[in-house]
Scaffold this active site. Sequence first.
Site, PDB file in Angstrom:
ATOM      1  N   PRO A 263       0.789  -1.244   0.000  1.00  0.00           N
ATOM      2  CA  PRO A 263       0.000   0.000   0.000  1.00  0.00           C
ATOM      3  C   PRO A 263       0.814   1.284   0.000  1.00  0.00           C
ATOM      4  CG  PRO A 263       0.010  -0.936   2.192  1.00  0.00           C
ATOM      5  CD  PRO A 263       0.749  -1.924   1.324  1.00  0.00           C
ATOM      6  N   CYS A 379       6.829 -10.216   5.046  1.00  0.00           N
ATOM      7  CA  CYS A 379       6.151 -10.164   6.347  1.00  0.00           C
ATOM      8  C   CYS A 379       5.757 -11.577   6.759  1.00  0.00           C
ATOM      9  CB  CYS A 379       4.932  -9.232   6.305  1.00  0.00           C
ATOM     10  SG  CYS A 379       3.713  -9.641   5.033  1.00  0.00           S
TER      11      CYS A 379
END
Length: 444
Positions: A263, A379
């Site tokens: 994002p 992640c």
Amino acid sequence: MANVRSIAHNVLYRVLYEDAYSAIAINNAVHKENLSGIDVSFLSALVYGVLERKLTLDYIIRQYSSIRIKKIEKGTLIVLYLGMYQLIYMDKVPDSAAVNESVKLCKQLRLYKSSGFVNAILRNFVRADKAYRLPDQQNIVKYFSVVYSCPESMVTELIATYGQDLTEKALRGILGRPPITVRVNTLKTDKAALKRALEKQGATVDDISYLENSLNLSAVGSIDQLPPYREGHFFVEDAASQLCAEILGSQPDETIADVCAAPGGKSLYSAIRMENRGVIYSYDIHEHKIKMMEDNARRLGISIMKTALRDASSVRELPACDRILCDVPCSGWGILRRKPEIRYKTDTNIDNLTKLQYSILCMSVKDLPSDSVLVYSTCTLRKKENHDIIRRFLEEHPDFVGEPIKLPDGIDHIIEEEPYCLTLLPGVYDTDGFFIAKLRRRPT
């Protein structure tokens, strides 16, 4: 609250059985039902709570149900999840309300035949003083799986990688809601001024020792309604992602490529670090995410981000860059507290995923000039997607070398790893789980 329970049921059904994403499903429900304040908080607590504790709830329900979990009708099972979750984990909900509202919910959903079944299980649980058994700790995998609501396969892999103690810290760290971490936009304000502005809005604000211009917020309400947010004085980004952008080390007047940018937080962080001087190419494969990045850059007053649609695994040439960031798609094991439904995805397709990750890494360095830097990050907590990828890359690309990461005060290696790699575990530094590797193309 009865209507909110019905909305929670609908959201959980979509997430568990229709592959919806929890955050998106909750957000859509909030807007569709025009919820606000305490209703939004209750909805989020129910949905995230059930998703976080689903395997634990399954284990407890089995002890009170004569019907196997797989045989219970899906809608009825979700009612049981909601009822049990309130009884066990929500102290402010009276037991009588948790039971009675669950029975009412069955009737609202026209699960008339299930209402007696749900009533019996929940009332028997209350009469037994909410007693339940846990697995014997001699079988630590089963015990962790039930206590921390993670599949046994995930627990087994984590223990093999990190050992029992660190695995338990990580599993404990993925329960509950993550902190709201923000990066100060020093193009428009400074940390002290932002703290005062946020506290004026009633927020509780705490420093983060290892990130100079970052804050943790609580008691903050709706972020996007805060004047400092609308004025572009900060953006939301987990501390691990901020640390990744810090390790990338962008400098004013450099050229940067963020090949899987959405994002967009690491691009925004880099732009602020570069004092809005230079160029950042922020790429993604989704057009709506490109627009989101552009909107955020505009709000923050950032003009050096150049967004474009691009498949990072393609052969399309990149501009000559001083630094490249490859924050690749991954299995997401490090962000389970944000997306708890990930733990129940049985089709991880790990072989294809690691092929994609390696392809992105290799394609991204094709045009990287000598003596330039590349940061690879994920992640996730899986060794196959982290250390194994980097080890293979360095073996097959002798023109690259690992660049030791300069760690900020308060952050240290928690596992044995190369100095150019950094693993962050939830439960250790209160960040998302994250992996960062810093590489440099050898000077010619």
